[in-house]
Design an enzyme around this catalytic site. Structure first.
Site, PDB file in Angstrom:
ATOM      1  N   TRP A 156      -2.983   1.481  11.164  1.00 54.12           N
ATOM      2  CA  TRP A 156      -4.284   1.259  10.527  1.00 54.12           C
ATOM      3  C   TRP A 156      -4.301   1.807   9.092  1.00 54.12           C
ATOM      4  CZ3 TRP A 156      -9.053   1.814  14.269  1.00 54.12           C
ATOM      5  CH2 TRP A 156      -8.784   1.161  15.478  1.00 54.12           C
TER       6      TRP A 156
ATOM      7  N   GLN B 278       0.829  -1.216   0.000  1.00 53.21           N
ATOM      8  CA  GLN B 278       0.000   0.000   0.000  1.00 53.21           C
ATOM      9  C   GLN B 278       0.860   1.262   0.000  1.00 53.21           C
ATOM     10  OE1 GLN B 278      -3.816  -0.118   2.361  1.00 53.21           O
ATOM     11  NE2 GLN B 278      -2.517  -1.343   3.693  1.00 53.21           N
TER      12      GLN B 278
ATOM     13  N   LYS C  59       8.820  -5.995  14.671  1.00 56.10           N
ATOM     14  CA  LYS C  59       8.945  -4.610  14.197  1.00 56.10           C
ATOM     15  C   LYS C  59       9.730  -3.767  15.214  1.00 56.10           C
ATOM     16  CE  LYS C  59       7.202  -2.812  11.047  1.00 56.10           C
ATOM     17  NZ  LYS C  59       7.686  -2.556   9.658  1.00 56.10           N
TER      18      LYS C  59
ATOM     19  N   LEU D  14      13.283  -9.638   0.793  1.00 54.04           N
ATOM     20  CA  LEU D  14      13.645  -9.195   2.143  1.00 54.04           C
ATOM     21  C   LEU D  14      13.918 -10.378   3.078  1.00 54.04           C
ATOM     22  CD1 LEU D  14      11.045  -6.298   2.492  1.00 54.04           C
ATOM     23  CD2 LEU D  14      13.514  -6.055   2.147  1.00 54.04           C
TER      24      LEU D  14
ATOM     25  N   TYR E 151       4.365  -9.980  15.413  1.00 54.30           N
ATOM     26  CA  TYR E 151       4.525  -8.846  14.480  1.00 54.30           C
ATOM     27  C   TYR E 151       5.086  -7.635  15.211  1.00 54.30           C
ATOM     28  CZ  TYR E 151       3.060  -4.838  11.615  1.00 54.30           C
ATOM     29  OH  TYR E 151       3.022  -3.654  10.916  1.00 54.30           O
TER      30      TYR E 151
ATOM     31  N   ALA F 127       7.470  -5.174   4.543  1.00 58.16           N
ATOM     32  CA  ALA F 127       7.326  -5.777   5.871  1.00 58.16           C
ATOM     33  C   ALA F 127       6.476  -7.035   5.775  1.00 58.16           C
ATOM     34  CB  ALA F 127       6.664  -4.786   6.836  1.00 58.16           C
TER      35      ALA F 127
HETATM   36  N1  NAP Z   1      -0.986  -2.057   6.962  1.00 54.81           N
HETATM   37  C1  NAP Z   1      -1.129  -1.493   8.166  1.00 54.81           C
HETATM   38  O1  NAP Z   1      -2.242  -1.346   8.698  1.00 54.81           O
HETATM   39  C2  NAP Z   1       0.085  -0.981   8.902  1.00 54.81           C
HETATM   40  C3  NAP Z   1      -0.076  -0.482  10.204  1.00 54.81           C
HETATM   41  C4  NAP Z   1       1.046  -0.005  10.877  1.00 54.81           C
HETATM   42  C5  NAP Z   1       2.282  -0.029  10.269  1.00 54.81           C
HETATM   43  N2  NAP Z   1       2.409  -0.543   9.023  1.00 54.81           N
HETATM   44  C6  NAP Z   1       3.741  -0.582   8.422  1.00 54.81           C
HETATM   45  O2  NAP Z   1       3.716   0.185   7.235  1.00 54.81           O
HETATM   46  C7  NAP Z   1       4.646  -0.363   6.298  1.00 54.81           C
HETATM   47  C8  NAP Z   1       3.954  -0.527   4.964  1.00 54.81           C
HETATM   48  O3  NAP Z   1       2.800  -1.350   5.158  1.00 54.81           O
HETATM   49  P1  NAP Z   1       1.771  -1.647   3.957  1.00 54.81           P
HETATM   50  O4  NAP Z   1       0.406  -1.487   4.521  1.00 54.81           O
HETATM   51  O5  NAP Z   1       2.177  -0.920   2.724  1.00 54.81           O
HETATM   52  O6  NAP Z   1       2.062  -3.210   3.792  1.00 54.81           O
HETATM   53  P2  NAP Z   1       1.555  -4.206   2.678  1.00 54.81           P
HETATM   54  O7  NAP Z   1       0.538  -3.545   1.798  1.00 54.81           O
HETATM   55  O8  NAP Z   1       1.215  -5.475   3.364  1.00 54.81           O
HETATM   56  O9  NAP Z   1       2.868  -4.414   1.794  1.00 54.81           O
HETATM   57  C9  NAP Z   1       3.968  -5.117   2.284  1.00 54.81           C
HETATM   58  C10 NAP Z   1       5.048  -5.061   1.239  1.00 54.81           C
HETATM   59  O10 NAP Z   1       6.158  -5.815   1.726  1.00 54.81           O
HETATM   60  C11 NAP Z   1       6.544  -6.696   0.684  1.00 54.81           C
HETATM   61  N3  NAP Z   1       7.179  -7.900   1.168  1.00 54.81           N
HETATM   62  C12 NAP Z   1       6.744  -8.778   2.106  1.00 54.81           C
HETATM   63  N4  NAP Z   1       7.614  -9.801   2.203  1.00 54.81           N
HETATM   64  C13 NAP Z   1       8.610  -9.557   1.321  1.00 54.81           C
HETATM   65  C14 NAP Z   1       9.787 -10.232   0.953  1.00 54.81           C
HETATM   66  N5  NAP Z   1      10.152 -11.403   1.509  1.00 54.81           N
HETATM   67  N6  NAP Z   1      10.579  -9.682   0.011  1.00 54.81           N
HETATM   68  C15 NAP Z   1      10.238  -8.522  -0.598  1.00 54.81           C
HETATM   69  N7  NAP Z   1       9.142  -7.836  -0.310  1.00 54.81           N
HETATM   70  C16 NAP Z   1       8.330  -8.356   0.645  1.00 54.81           C
HETATM   71  C17 NAP Z   1       5.260  -7.047  -0.023  1.00 54.81           C
HETATM   72  O11 NAP Z   1       5.556  -7.623  -1.279  1.00 54.81           O
HETATM   73  P3  NAP Z   1       4.564  -8.661  -1.999  1.00 54.81           P
HETATM   74  O12 NAP Z   1       3.482  -7.801  -2.619  1.00 54.81           O
HETATM   75  O13 NAP Z   1       5.415  -9.343  -2.987  1.00 54.81           O
HETATM   76  O14 NAP Z   1       4.022  -9.563  -0.920  1.00 54.81           O
HETATM   77  C18 NAP Z   1       4.627  -5.675  -0.104  1.00 54.81           C
HETATM   78  O15 NAP Z   1       5.188  -4.943  -1.162  1.00 54.81           O
HETATM   79  C19 NAP Z   1       5.179  -1.645   6.933  1.00 54.81           C
HETATM   80  O16 NAP Z   1       6.397  -1.356   7.559  1.00 54.81           O
HETATM   81  C20 NAP Z   1       4.156  -1.978   7.994  1.00 54.81           C
HETATM   82  O17 NAP Z   1       4.730  -2.698   9.070  1.00 54.81           O
HETATM   83  C21 NAP Z   1       1.337  -1.001   8.313  1.00 54.81           C
END
Ligand code: NAP
Length: 297
Positions: free
Chosen positions: A149, A13, A128, A38, A124, A59
């Site tokens: 969120w 996202q 983190k 990663l 998780y 992540a």
């Molecule tokens: N989503 C939330 O509600 C939330 C809340 C708090 C903090 N965060 C933090 O915000 C950041 C971005 O979150 P987001 O919502 O954008 O997450 P997301 O939509 O779940 O995307 C995760 C990304 O990480 C990649 N990834 C996972 N495993 C991988 C691997 N082994 N090698 C390479 N890429 C890999 C995924 O690639 P693929 O598409 O190939 O799987 C995807 O591009 C993260 O640090 C997360 O911890 C998110």
């Protein structure tokens, strides 16, 4: 091109939103997983040729699944940021690392400030938190940006799940005793870009940790109700009833903080950044999703 930023998690996202930004003078490079896994990082130094900053959006974000895949979660959320930050140190470039509200404890009361004691209660959250520590210990100039969120029209998130299920059901039950701050991936991406630009343009910018969410707070139930009201206004089918339930009514493998609201005043003070109210961002995303929905009334 003066700047070249390496973005991990480019299909997620936040990574997607970063690539959609118009950033004059900045080339955003987001290698696919085949080039930058990663969980098994290659030698990073060749990848960093010409790169002026790293933004780590990648992540392991499946909070419940992490309980049964702790080694994979640790590889991606702890070991990978450690390696990325070490490479940033060698290259003499800053790293902007995205982290989470789930580093905070299950039962304490927010809004949490950056220096409040953490106490993760899930795999998780722990992985983190350890990733944050690895970045801090690396010696790289860094910004750790905790968010919460996250939602967008792309990828998987709570709002999309609610709208999908709500189109099929007359009655929904949603947890109403967890409080937090919803965050639009695009708004967060703009903030990450501004933070990164500050680090690359001002060598005196000190490292640190900042909280970054949309303004305001709600519960999962409040978020669902707002999304449904917005969806109804766009002619989408929504459930007749959205019943508030407790966390105990909806057991999940991972524990989550009861109150993970983040205080974002340091971000405003240090960078002049304040994200819009979450309701405005939800309305925008629901309108985008409604435009993609065939056959709405
Ligand atoms: N989503 C939330 O509600 C939330 C809340 C708090 C903090 N965060 C933090 O915000 C950041 C971005 O979150 P987001 O919502 O954008 O997450 P997301 O939509 O779940 O995307 C995760 C990304 O990480 C990649 N990834 C996972 N495993 C991988 C691997 N082994 N090698 C390479 N890429 C890999 C995924 O690639 P693929 O598409 O190939 O799987 C995807 O591009 C993260 O640090 C997360 O911890 C998110």
């Amino acid at each position: 091109m003066a700047e070249r930023w390496l973005v991990t998690g480019g299909t997620g996202q936040v990574g997607t939103a970063l690539q959609h930004l118009s950033l004059p003078g900045v080339e955003v490079v987001a290698p696919p997983r085949e080039q930058l896994d990663l969980a098994a990082l290659p030698d990073l130094d060749p990848l960093l040729a010409g790169v002026t900053a790293i933004i780590n959006c990648g992540a392991y974000t499946a909070v419940d699944m992490a309980e049964s895949e702790p080694l994979m979660a640790r590889a991606i959320n702890t070991a990978a940021p450690a390696r990325l930050a070490a490479a940033a140190t060698r290259a003499g470039i800053p790293i902007v690392h995205v982290s989470t509200d789930y580093v905070f404890p299950a039962d304490g009361e927010g809004p949490w400030r950056e220096d409040d004691a953490i106490g993760p209660v899930s795999v998780y959250g722990q992985t983190k938190a350890d990733g944050e520590d690895a970045v801090r210990a690396s010696g790289a100039r860094h910004a750790i940006v905790r968010t919460a969120w996250v939602f967008s029209a792309d990828g998987a998130n709570f709002i999309k799940t609610m709208l999908r299920l709500g189109a099929e059901r007359d009655r929904m039950r949603v947890v109403a005793d967890q409080r937090g701050c919803p965050t639009h991936a695009g708004d967060l991406a703009e903030a990450l870009a501004a933070i990164t630009a500050r680090f690359t343009s001002d060598p005196a910018q000190p490292s640190g940790t900042w909280h970054c969410t949309n303004m305001g707070e709600t519960t999962w139930h409040g978020l669902a109700e707002h999304a449904f009201a917005s969806a109804a206004a766009c002619g989408m089918k929504v459930p007749a009833t959205v019943e508030p339930i407790t966390t105990a009514d909806y057991p999940t493998p991972a524990r989550r903080p009861v109150d993970s609201r983040l205080d974002c005043s340091r971000l405003a003070a240090d960078f002049g950044l304040q994200l819009r109210p979450w309701q405005q961002a939800v309305d925008e995303v629901v309108r985008q999703l409604a435009d993609q929905t065939p056959g709405r009334t």
